[in-house]
Scaffold this motif. Structure first.
Motif, short mmCIF file in Angstrom:
data_model
loop_
_atom_site.label_atom_id
_atom_site.label_comp_id
_atom_site.label_asym_id
_atom_site.label_seq_id
_atom_site.Cartn_x
_atom_site.Cartn_y
_atom_site.Cartn_z
N LEU A 169 0.78 -1.23 -0.32
CA LEU A 169 0.00 0.14 -0.06
C LEU A 169 1.22 0.77 -0.04
N ALA A 170 0.81 2.14 -0.96
CA ALA A 170 1.89 3.21 -1.47
C ALA A 170 1.40 3.97 -2.33
N GLN A 171 2.07 5.02 -1.72
CA GLN A 171 1.86 6.69 -2.33
C GLN A 171 3.31 7.16 -2.46
N ASN A 172 3.37 7.39 -3.91
CA ASN A 172 4.46 8.29 -4.46
C ASN A 172 3.65 9.73 -4.48
N ILE A 173 4.88 10.60 -3.55
CA ILE A 173 4.61 11.69 -4.19
C ILE A 173 5.83 12.94 -4.97
N GLN A 174 5.93 13.41 -5.83
CA GLN A 174 6.86 14.31 -6.30
C GLN A 174 6.53 15.12 -6.23
N VAL A 175 8.38 15.86 -5.58
CA VAL A 175 8.82 17.12 -5.73
C VAL A 175 9.36 18.08 -6.24
N THR A 176 9.07 18.62 -6.53
CA THR A 176 9.82 19.47 -7.91
C THR A 176 10.24 20.58 -7.58
N GLY A 177 11.72 21.08 -7.52
CA GLY A 177 12.28 22.29 -8.07
C GLY A 177 13.58 21.70 -6.62
N ILE A 178 13.95 20.80 -6.29
CA ILE A 178 14.98 20.62 -4.94
C ILE A 178 15.21 18.80 -5.77
N GLY A 179 16.78 19.46 -4.18
CA GLY A 179 17.71 17.94 -5.01
C GLY A 179 18.20 17.14 -3.49
N HIS A 180 18.47 16.20 -3.85
CA HIS A 180 18.27 15.11 -2.39
C HIS A 180 18.48 16.12 -0.93
N LEU A 181 19.72 16.77 -0.72
CA LEU A 181 20.11 16.84 0.05
C LEU A 181 18.63 17.70 1.20
N ALA A 182 17.98 18.14 -0.03
CA ALA A 182 16.77 19.50 0.96
C ALA A 182 15.43 18.41 0.95
N LEU A 183 15.53 16.92 1.23
CA LEU A 183 14.65 16.67 1.01
C LEU A 183 14.21 17.06 2.29
N PRO A 184 14.97 16.41 3.48
CA PRO A 184 14.39 16.20 4.48
C PRO A 184 15.10 17.49 5.13
N VAL A 185 14.91 19.06 4.83
CA VAL A 185 15.38 19.80 5.74
C VAL A 185 13.70 21.15 4.53
N HIS A 186 13.46 21.25 3.31
CA HIS A 186 12.29 21.74 3.19
C HIS A 186 11.33 21.98 3.51
N PRO A 187 10.84 23.18 4.06
CA PRO A 187 9.59 23.40 5.17
C PRO A 187 8.20 22.71 4.14
N ALA A 188 8.01 22.42 3.19
CA ALA A 188 6.93 22.28 2.01
C ALA A 188 6.71 20.57 2.35
N VAL A 189 8.48 19.87 1.73
CA VAL A 189 8.63 18.81 2.87
C VAL A 189 8.01 18.28 3.86
N ALA A 190 8.67 18.62 4.94
CA ALA A 190 7.98 18.57 6.00
C ALA A 190 6.67 18.48 6.43
N ASN A 191 6.30 20.14 6.17
CA ASN A 191 3.79 19.89 5.72
C ASN A 191 3.45 18.45 5.22
N GLY A 192 4.54 17.83 4.23
CA GLY A 192 3.95 17.10 3.53
C GLY A 192 4.15 15.83 4.19
N VAL A 193 4.99 15.64 4.73
CA VAL A 193 5.23 14.45 6.18
C VAL A 193 4.55 14.59 6.62
N ARG A 194 4.03 15.79 7.30
CA ARG A 194 2.93 15.62 8.26
C ARG A 194 2.07 15.25 8.28
N GLU A 195 2.08 16.00 6.97
CA GLU A 195 -0.18 15.70 6.62
C GLU A 195 0.02 13.62 6.48
#
Length: 291
Positions: free
Chosen positions: A244-270
């Motif tokens: 049971l999987a959901q894949n969410i594409q993030v546009t505009g940032i690289g590998h190191l930004a994924l655990p740092v960017h506020p928009a990704v953090a908000n997506g993780v919380r959701e």
């Protein structure tokens, strides 16, 4: 996935070289986004090098304070605790901002696990993760946990959940730039055994392709179209008929930004707040544009 990656502009050169084949306006937009993402990766790398020493020591495990017998009982928080798992040769310092976001805005109990930089085997690291998960469940008084894994950390957590019976304990696994089907980047790093296990066709990757009809863990994978550590970028998607999987594409940032960017953090919380993240995939946003 190198522990202290080289400046991403170097790995971006092949992509830039291909741009002339694209129509002018598309190439301009793509190159602009890539340059912005590369600059951000360089800035994040510099900041992370400063923070890295602060995360070398293992996190101190605090036992909860028991209230007096006559104290009023508050309703228990039904949300599982969250365990953060870093990438190859990194440490828990990579999650400073994500942890703050989950704690302050999500009100969750969040802990981090450092595995040894000398780790050479994903299944062995997954067994260590299993012991820590059992201990966290006992201390927190919960039957299950949620895990957020960056890069290699997500692969270790998936192996635990899918291959070692960890789905009993892991409710939701969120992965950030994890090579679920193997990455071909940095072939010179093949001298390290754990890097070889992250290659397409490795024993570990092939094991994760095997049937897993009873796996109860829900998977949410964030992958970026500008992730220069994932080759190809879509390798960071979970693609398995039994999961049971959901894949969410993030546009505009690289590998190191994924655990740092506020928009990704908000997506993780959701993702963690959803009772059934995978089941709700059709109604969820198809991706995040952060640049």
């Amino acid at each position: 996935m190198p522990a202290l990656p080289a400046l991403p502009s170097l790995s971006a050169l092949p992509a830039l070289a291909a741009l002339p084949a694209l129509p002018g306006r598309i190439a301009g937009r793509f190159s602009g986004a890539l340059l912005k993402a590369t600059a951000l990766e360089a800035a994040i790398l510099a900041g992370h090098l400063v923070l890295y020493p602060s995360g070398i020591a293992h996190e101190r495990r605090v036992m909860p304070v028991q209230p007096p017998p006559d104290a009023p009982r508050l309703p228990p928080d039904g949300r599982p605790p969250v365990l953060l798992l870093h990438g190859f040769a990194d440490n828990r310092s990579v999650f400073v901002l994500l942890r703050r976001a989950l704690t302050q805005h999500g009100g969750r109990r969040v802990e981090s696990l450092n595995y040894s930089p000398l780790t050479c085997d994903i299944p062995a690291a997954a067994e260590l993760l299993g012991r820590r998960v059992e201990e966290l469940c006992e201390r927190a008084g919960h039957a299950r946990v949620d895990i957020v894994g960056h890069s290699l950390g997500g692969l270790i957590a998936r192996y635990y959940a899918q291959r070692l019976g960890g789905d009993v304990r892991v409710r939701t696994l969120v992965t950030l730039g994890t090579p679920h089907t193997g990455t071909r980047v940095a072939p010179l790093a093949n001298a390290h055994p754990i890097v070889r296990q992250m290659r397409p066709g490795s024993t570990v990757i092939e094991e994760l392709k095997e049937p897993a009809p009873d796996c109860r863990t829900q998977f949410v994978s964030f992958w970026s179209d500008l992730d220069q550590v994932m080759d190809p970028p879509e390798t960071a998607c979970v693609d398995h008929p039994d999961l049971l999987a959901q894949n969410i594409q993030v546009t505009g940032i690289g590998h190191l930004a994924l655990p740092v960017h506020p928009a990704v953090a908000n997506g993780v919380r959701e993702a963690l707040d959803l009772a059934e993240p995978g089941a709700d995939a059709k109604g969820a946003p198809g991706g995040l544009t952060v640049a």
